[in-house]
Motif scaffolding. Structure first.
Motif, short mmCIF file in Angstrom:
data_model
loop_
_atom_site.label_atom_id
_atom_site.label_comp_id
_atom_site.label_asym_id
_atom_site.label_seq_id
_atom_site.Cartn_x
_atom_site.Cartn_y
_atom_site.Cartn_z
N TYR A 20 0.88 -1.16 0.00
CA TYR A 20 0.04 -0.10 -0.02
C TYR A 20 0.93 1.14 -0.14
O TYR A 20 1.69 1.72 1.16
N LYS A 21 1.17 1.87 -1.16
CA LYS A 21 1.84 3.08 -1.36
C LYS A 21 1.24 4.33 -0.59
O LYS A 21 0.32 4.72 -0.93
N LEU A 22 2.07 4.78 0.49
CA LEU A 22 1.35 5.92 1.11
C LEU A 22 2.37 7.28 0.72
O LEU A 22 3.31 7.40 0.93
N LYS A 138 3.77 20.61 6.43
CA LYS A 138 2.99 19.67 5.47
C LYS A 138 1.59 19.83 5.76
O LYS A 138 0.64 19.82 5.05
N ARG A 139 1.53 19.57 7.07
CA ARG A 139 -0.36 19.59 7.44
C ARG A 139 -0.75 20.88 7.45
O ARG A 139 -1.89 20.94 6.62
N VAL A 140 -0.31 22.16 7.85
CA VAL A 140 -0.75 23.29 7.56
C VAL A 140 -0.97 23.73 5.93
O VAL A 140 -1.92 23.95 5.30
N LEU A 141 0.04 23.17 5.26
CA LEU A 141 -0.05 23.34 3.76
C LEU A 141 -0.97 22.52 3.20
O LEU A 141 -1.80 23.18 2.39
N SER A 142 -1.25 21.51 3.62
CA SER A 142 -2.59 20.64 3.01
C SER A 142 -3.66 21.38 3.10
O SER A 142 -4.51 21.36 2.35
N LEU A 149 -4.54 14.83 3.38
CA LEU A 149 -3.06 14.08 3.52
C LEU A 149 -3.62 12.44 3.67
O LEU A 149 -4.64 12.36 3.83
N PRO A 150 -2.74 11.91 3.36
CA PRO A 150 -3.13 10.34 3.42
C PRO A 150 -3.65 9.82 4.94
O PRO A 150 -3.14 10.27 5.80
#
Length: 577
Positions: A20-22, A138-142, A149-150
């Motif tokens: 499972y590619k995350l 990364k979380r804020v940018l998403s 995010l996955p």
């Protein structure tokens, strides 16, 4: 045709399942000039608020599945979001440069990441802070880009996750029912994700370098977390072979479980104490489930890190009392006084910025300077001593004068409580953590004054080898089996025994199957480790003759290299897998 991919065995076990590619969504963006600064700052504030809500949910799930200590990383992420210097710098970039929030966020976070990663004599604390900022950004940018995010928590079939890296956020959401293991391109055994995998007891291989490039979504995989090998698209015969290996390992764990209520005895009847390391009272369940013989290290700094202000005497007393009562009347609990500083900072207790925080104002040095904080903790500990067998340990002690000063303050607070008529234990032990080489070399002098030693090998190795295991460029020097380290450890043990004192070890080396036979041969009294390592270590020790291992220890000390020691142990102790 089967392809073999090698990496670092980070968590034991064997898994067979589809890949499972995350993979993260595309978080690229264009830099834009904006006219409405307040609206852009509002977008940023909303993204930070949403990120904080995410992290609070992830933290709560992590506490349920892995315990408070493993979940602590998410408090660190939330603290990044609340850091006024970080948020203020982003808002200032929006105002001064009239750029969109995405651009300002990236500029500021890149600056911090570069600063932490590029500091001279980089250390684990700096590497972890860089990782924290990268994960939070990364979380804020998403949220700014309205990208999802996955979410590993949504996986509903048996899989092996393949990712460039597993962030703590990713790992905390894994459901063991479906996620049978994970493989990453980067990372090492001491990374957050590897530690969490061991806590979850799912196999993991890290540092493969090419897994995400080589493996396609849906490929059948065999993950051998015992030997650090991945088989991509294995044959039926290979699957059968590894299924048997998985069954054998499961049978082995079932056999270990039978030792839960047994004493830790060598084949020739010598008793050793196997204790567990904990971070909070909630970790007691793991201690009891795995049959540990007490607590060899209670890291009290989590009390401070989980609070918005200095924890009161009463709050600390209740926590210490809970642990002492929880282990039972016959077991010892070693509680380390606050090890704040270095990689553990408090937002409400500003500390000076230091180039080398691991060599700076931390642990007992901070306690002896801020005696108001220290005395509060000691009073709580002394009061809790009425509820069990309390051993108090001072961290980062380098000189006899430091120990004496800490002991004097302890005695003063103890006398005050006696004068107040407070009931206290009548046999509190005072010891030090041996992690500074200067203390190890002077162990024969310390042994005349302390009640016990506990060897903290993680820092002792790093300081002795002048190498940070979090720095990839010098991690090869992080050598627990190096004869120089073994000589220090042996001297500490022999010094303790010369004066009738206990020698314990609470560093990662205590549960290392290569090191255990050597330490048994040296006569180490207590081995304290992650609770999940206790039963396998007890099993190994039950098959070894302690008296015979004295010769092995002497040969290891006399060896020339770390590699020579590993070879020696594998030759002379076939029980070590």
């Amino acid at each position: 045709m089967t392809k073999e991919i090698k990496g670092i065995a980070a968590s034991n076990g064997v898994a067979i399942a589809k890949a499972y590619k995350l993979e993260d969504p595309d978080l690229s963006f264009d830099t834009r000039t904006i006219d409405d600064v307040q609206a852009e700052k509002g977008r940023l504030e909303a993204a930070f608020s949403a990120s904080k809500a995410d992290l609070e949910k992830i933290h709560d799930k992590a506490v349920e599945t892995m315990g408070e200590e493993a979940a602590e990383v998410f408090n660190a992420h939330i603290m990044v979001l609340a850091d006024p210097e970080f948020t203020g710098a982003i808002e200032q970039a929006i105002e001064n440069d009239s750029v969109n929030a995405e651009t300002a966020l990236k500029q500021v976070s890149d600056m911090y990441i570069t600063m932490f990663e590029g500091m001279a004599d980089s250390n684990a604390y700096m590497a972890e802070r860089a990782a924290d900022i990268r994960d939070v950004t990364k979380r804020v940018l998403s949220h700014l880009l309205n990208k999802t995010l996955p979410n590993p928590a949504l996986i509903d079939e048996e899989v092996i996750i393949v990712a460039h890296d597993m962030t703590p956020s990713d790992t905390a959401q894994l459901d063991r029912k479906y996620v049978k293991g994970f493989i990453t391109d980067i990372g090492g055994r001491t990374a957050h994700a590897a530690i969490m995998a061991r806590t979850l007891e799912i196999p993991a291989i890290v540092g493969t370098e090419t897994a995400t490039a080589d493996i396609a979504d849906g490929d059948m995989l065999v993950l051998d977390g015992l030997d650090g090998v991945v088989l991509q698209n294995p044959s039926d015969d290979e699957i059968s072979t590894y299924q048997q290996k998985a069954n054998d390992y499961a049978d082995q764990k079932a056999e270990w479980a039978k030792l839960k209520d047994e004493k830790t005895l060598s084949a020739d009847g010598q008793h050793f104490t196997l204790a567990a390391n904990i971070g909070t009272p909630k970790d007691l369940d793991g201690v009891l489930e795995n049959g540990a013989e007490g607590v060899g290290l209670y890291r009290t700094e989590f009390l401070y890190m989980d609070s918005q202000e200095l924890p009161s005497e009463e709050e600390q007393f209740e926590a210490y009392k809970q642990v002492l009562e929880g282990v039972g009347p016959d077991e010892n609990v070693t509680i380390r006084t606050m090890d704040i500083g270095g990689d553990k900072k408090l937002p409400y207790l500003p500390l000076p910025e230091e180039e080398n925080p691991f060599l700076g104002y931390r642990a007992v040095r901070l306690s002896l300077d801020r005696t108001d904080i220290f005395r509060t903790q000691l009073r709580a500990l002394i009061r809790a001593s009425a509820y069990g067998n309390l051993w108090i340990m001072f961290p980062m002690v380098a000189t006899l004068n430091e120990f004496r000063a800490a002991r004097d303050i302890f005695n003063e607070e103890k006398q005050k409580l006696v004068d107040e008529g407070v009931k206290i234990g009548d046999n509190i032990k005072l010891g030090i953590m041996i992690e500074v080489p200067a203390a190890a070399v002077l162990a024969d002098k310390f042994a005349q004054e302390v009640d016990f030693f506990s060897i903290g090998t993680n820092d002792l190795i790093g300081y002795s080898m002048a190498a940070d295991r979090g720095n990839d460029k010098v991690s090869y020097l992080y050598q627990p089996y190096n004869p120089s380290i073994l000589r220090l450890v042996n001297f500490v043990i022999k010094s303790a025994h010369k004066y009738g004192k206990i020698a314990a070890m609470c560093g990662e080396m205590a549960g290392d199957p290569i090191a255990v036979p050597i330490l048994m041969g040296m006569g180490l009294d207590e081995f304290s480790m992650s609770a999940t390592s206790v039963l396998s270590t007890r099993s190994l020790m039950s098959h070894l003759n302690a008296k015979d291992l004295e010769g092995l220890a002497e040969k290891a000390i006399d060896a020339e290299t770390s590699e020579d020691v590993v070879k020696l142990v594998k030759q002379e102790v076939p029980e070590v897998k």
